[in-house]
Design an enzyme around this catalytic site. Structure first.
Site, short mmCIF file in Angstrom:
data_model
loop_
_atom_site.label_atom_id
_atom_site.label_comp_id
_atom_site.label_asym_id
_atom_site.label_seq_id
_atom_site.Cartn_x
_atom_site.Cartn_y
_atom_site.Cartn_z
N ASP A 52 -0.24 2.15 8.75
CA ASP A 52 -0.77 1.42 9.91
C ASP A 52 0.13 1.42 11.15
O ASP A 52 -0.32 1.08 12.24
CB ASP A 52 -1.06 -0.03 9.52
CG ASP A 52 -2.22 -0.13 8.54
OD1 ASP A 52 -3.04 0.81 8.51
OD2 ASP A 52 -2.29 -1.14 7.80
N ARG B 246 0.93 -4.90 -5.72
CA ARG B 246 1.02 -6.17 -5.00
C ARG B 246 1.23 -7.21 -6.10
O ARG B 246 0.43 -7.28 -7.03
CB ARG B 246 -0.26 -6.43 -4.21
CG ARG B 246 -0.51 -5.32 -3.18
CD ARG B 246 -1.62 -5.67 -2.23
NE ARG B 246 -2.15 -4.47 -1.57
CZ ARG B 246 -1.68 -3.98 -0.43
NH1 ARG B 246 -0.69 -4.56 0.20
NH2 ARG B 246 -2.21 -2.88 0.10
N GLY C 75 0.84 -1.21 0.00
CA GLY C 75 0.00 0.00 0.00
C GLY C 75 0.87 1.25 0.00
O GLY C 75 1.93 1.26 0.61
N ASP D 94 2.34 -0.69 11.99
CA ASP D 94 2.24 -2.02 12.59
C ASP D 94 3.53 -2.83 12.43
O ASP D 94 3.51 -4.04 12.32
CB ASP D 94 1.07 -2.79 11.97
CG ASP D 94 1.17 -2.89 10.46
OD1 ASP D 94 2.06 -2.24 9.87
OD2 ASP D 94 0.36 -3.61 9.86
N ARG E 127 -6.64 -2.80 10.10
CA ARG E 127 -7.28 -4.11 10.17
C ARG E 127 -6.73 -4.93 11.34
O ARG E 127 -7.46 -5.61 12.03
CB ARG E 127 -7.05 -4.87 8.85
CG ARG E 127 -8.27 -5.62 8.40
CD ARG E 127 -8.19 -6.01 6.95
NE ARG E 127 -8.14 -4.85 6.09
CZ ARG E 127 -7.36 -4.74 5.01
NH1 ARG E 127 -6.56 -5.72 4.67
NH2 ARG E 127 -7.38 -3.65 4.27
N ASP F 121 5.23 -5.09 5.98
CA ASP F 121 5.84 -6.38 6.34
C ASP F 121 5.78 -7.41 5.22
O ASP F 121 6.67 -8.25 5.09
CB ASP F 121 5.27 -6.93 7.65
CG ASP F 121 3.77 -7.09 7.61
OD1 ASP F 121 3.14 -6.63 6.63
OD2 ASP F 121 3.22 -7.69 8.55
N GLY F 122 4.75 -7.34 4.38
CA GLY F 122 4.67 -8.24 3.22
C GLY F 122 5.84 -8.00 2.28
O GLY F 122 6.52 -8.94 1.84
N ALA G 199 15.36 10.75 -0.93
CA ALA G 199 16.51 10.63 -0.03
C ALA G 199 17.46 9.53 -0.51
O ALA G 199 18.68 9.70 -0.49
CB ALA G 199 16.03 10.33 1.39
N THR H 232 4.13 2.45 5.62
CA THR H 232 2.73 2.03 5.72
C THR H 232 2.06 2.94 6.74
O THR H 232 2.68 3.31 7.74
CB THR H 232 2.60 0.54 6.15
OG1 THR H 232 1.26 0.29 6.57
CG2 THR H 232 3.51 0.18 7.31
#
Ligand code: ATP
Length: 328
Positions: free
Chosen positions: A132, A76, A15, A134, A176, A107-108, A26, A130
């Site tokens: 999120d 993706r 994403g 996470d 999510r 992480d994917g 950079a 990302t």
């Protein structure tokens, strides 16, 4: 001894998030600073498989530090999940003389990078991008701060109409598996309740809390709900449930959706992206591989990709307590 790095490939994957462009800039400028070549790889791993590359010099990244999204596009890629796809990608990299990669993604994307490194011994460094937040090994991922500001601004606007009509608003935000956006933006925007995937508030407690709010004289309320909250109902089912049990409430739902991914990156995200981009290139030049660059205690750090992928980024218990106290 690892071979000297001469040409770095940079890509964005998964994403998109605000700050990715600042990170690309950079990486490109740091390569130029150290007199090594840099190649932009379009559409993440899919572009790697298709050899969709473009040489990038320091002037090719003018005027993108302030832009959301990613100029390299993202994707993706199912093909990259196959050994055949990765072999093709490796062939294109070798052909183009690219000898190392900076991967900006979640992480994917890091899992893909790790697999690729194991298969071909190809040097890789990840930059967490990302909204999120996470990912283990960094207190902030690129785009998270901007997304928080976007959510707070949206909830402020919703509050204007909520208080004019004495309404209860359920605002669904992204997350999510992680409630970082909901918890932080919820506190920042003064939400009465915050529902997140890490914590089961329970339907009864939600009803009690709303009743308490009403009794204490609050005429309107905002509940911020992460899309993956533990109650397990969609935000629309939750609305029906609350209206059935508390008929005095007129509930409105607002799903913020993809607007949270877009927009001009905040100053924090731009600075973070610049720091992470510099560190990613310098790490490769120092012969390091299979790490994620991140931010811990305001220092730029390296975390093994494996840990970044497997570790969880825990929700801050203190913030939960603050949120509880604020809803009094
Ligand atoms: P976001 O957090 O925004 O979802 P992400 O990086 O986690 O970002 P994913 O869609 O999970 O997004 O992963 C991005 C891409 O990484 C996948 O489309 C795929 O090409 C590659 N990838 C993920 N897992 C693997 C894997 N086990 N092996 C090879 N490639 C992978």
């Amino acid at each position: 001894m690892s071979k000297a790095i001469k040409k770095i490939g940079v890509l964005t994957s998964g994403g998109d998030s605000p700050g990715m462009n600042a990170a690309i800039r950079a990486v490109v400028r740091t390569c130029a600073y150290y007199n090594i070549e840099c190649v932009g790889i379009y559409r993440g791993y899919q572009g790697m498989i298709e050899g969709d590359f473009k040489e990038m010099g320091p002037r090719s990244v003018n005027n993108i530090v302030n832009k959301g999204g990613t100029v390299l596009k993202t994707a993706r890629s199912k093909d990259f999940m196959t050994a055949e796809g990765r072999k093709k990608a490796h062939g294109h990299l070798v052909e183009a003389g690219i000898d190392s990669l900076v991967i900006i993604g979640g992480d994917g994307s890091f899992t893909g990078a790790e697999v690729f490194n194991k298969e071909f011994g190809f040097p890789v460094i990840g930059i967490p991008g990302t909204i999120d937040n996470d990912i283990f090994g960094t207190t902030h991922t690129l785009g998270y701060d901007t997304a928080l500001n976007t959510v707070v601004e949206a909830v402020d606007k919703i509050r204007d109409t909520a208080s004019s009509h004495n309404r209860l608003f359920f605002v669904e935000v992204m997350g999510r598996d992680a409630g970082h956006i909901a918890l932080n933006a919820g506190i920042g925007a003064g939400a009465e309740e915050i529902l997140i995937p890490e914590e089961n508030l329970g339907l009864d407690r939600l009803l009690e809390s709303l009743q308490r709010s009403k009794a204490s004289g609050k005429a309107s309320s905002i509940v911020v709900i992460a899309e993956g909250d533990k109650i397990g109902k969609t935000v629309f089912e939750l609305k029906d449930y609350v209206e059935a049990n508390l008929p005095e409430y007129d509930v409105r739902v607002s799903v913020l959706g993809h607007m949270q991914r877009g927009g001009t990156p905040s100053c924090f995200d731009r600075v973070l992206a610049s720091r992470l981009g510099v560190k990613a290139v310098e790490s490769l030049l120092q012969g390091k591989s299979n790490y994620m660059v991140g931010l811990m205690h305001d220092k730029i750090t390296l975390t093994p990709l494996e840990q970044a992928i497997k570790g969880s980024s825990k929700i801050d218990e203190e913030l939960l307590r603050v949120s509880d106290i604020m809803s009094t």
